[in-house]
Design a protein around this motif. Structure first.
Motif, short mmCIF file in Angstrom:
data_model
loop_
_atom_site.label_atom_id
_atom_site.label_comp_id
_atom_site.label_asym_id
_atom_site.label_seq_id
_atom_site.Cartn_x
_atom_site.Cartn_y
_atom_site.Cartn_z
N SER A 1 0.60 -1.51 -0.11
CA SER A 1 0.45 0.03 0.06
C SER A 1 0.97 2.01 -0.27
N PHE B 1 1.67 2.83 -3.64
CA PHE B 1 0.40 3.58 -4.00
C PHE B 1 0.56 4.95 -3.34
N SER B 2 1.38 5.39 -2.41
CA SER B 2 1.39 6.89 -1.92
C SER B 2 2.62 7.19 -2.49
N TYR C 1 1.56 8.97 -5.95
CA TYR C 1 0.70 9.62 -6.12
C TYR C 1 0.78 11.17 -5.98
N TYR D 1 2.91 4.90 -14.13
CA TYR D 1 2.63 3.13 -13.49
C TYR D 1 4.16 2.82 -14.45
N GLU E 1 -2.94 -0.06 -12.40
CA GLU E 1 -4.37 0.41 -12.34
C GLU E 1 -5.33 -0.46 -11.64
N GLN F 1 -5.10 -0.57 -7.73
CA GLN F 1 -5.70 0.73 -7.09
C GLN F 1 -6.84 1.18 -7.60
N ARG F 2 -8.03 0.67 -8.52
CA ARG F 2 -8.58 0.97 -8.35
C ARG F 2 -9.91 -0.55 -7.40
N ILE G 1 -9.12 3.23 -4.89
CA ILE G 1 -8.93 4.97 -5.61
C ILE G 1 -9.28 4.49 -6.89
N LYS H 1 -3.04 6.74 -13.98
CA LYS H 1 -1.69 6.37 -14.00
C LYS H 1 -0.98 5.63 -14.89
#
Length: 132
Positions: free
Chosen positions: A66, A69-70, A73, A79, A88, A91-92, A97, A104
């Motif tokens: 995790s 992913f921070s 952003y 990516y 992706e 993320q989704r 998110i 990305k």
């Protein structure tokens, strides 16, 4: 991963994608195989970490994914092409998110989609599988 892991494992097993177990790393490898992406773009073994790390964030210790992913952003990093669909999806689909616009993943053509079409197909197939 705990919430969606079982469905993902069953879906990937039905598609005969690799050896998918409950371990997050195996599920990530299964997603990379499904999207025909390169594991080396995203996953590094602790024992095989190169002297020079990739220019994009990668997963070395899967328990800390995790945080990766921070970084994407905070640093506004795209990516890597070889793992964009898998990232992706994480993320989704797993972390929830869902930005209103943009992605990305790098553009592959003239059109920029909010969600890459191949990922939309996967999400649709996964939803159909879940509701069957």
């Amino acid at each position: 991963m705990e919430e969606k892991g079982k469905t993902l494992r069953e879906f990937l097993a039905r598609k005969r994608i690799g050896e998918v177990t409950a371990k997050p790393l195996k599920i990530l490898r299964g997603l990379l195989e499904y999207f025909k992406e390169e594991p080396k773009e995203l996953l590094l073994n602790k024992e095989d970490v190169p002297a020079e790390l990739p220019s994009t964030p990668c997963i070395i210790d899967v328990d800390k994914y995790s945080y990766v992913f921070s970084l994407f952003y905070v640093l506004n990093v795209k990516y890597p092409k070889g793992a964009a669909l898998t990232l992706e999806f994480i993320q989704r689909g797993l972390l929830g998110i869902n930005p209103e616009r943009g992605s990305k993943a790098e553009k592959k053509g003239k059109k920029q989609h909010n969600i890459p079409p191949k990922l939309l197909r996967f999400l649709s197939h996964l939803s159909d599988f879940e509701n069957a």
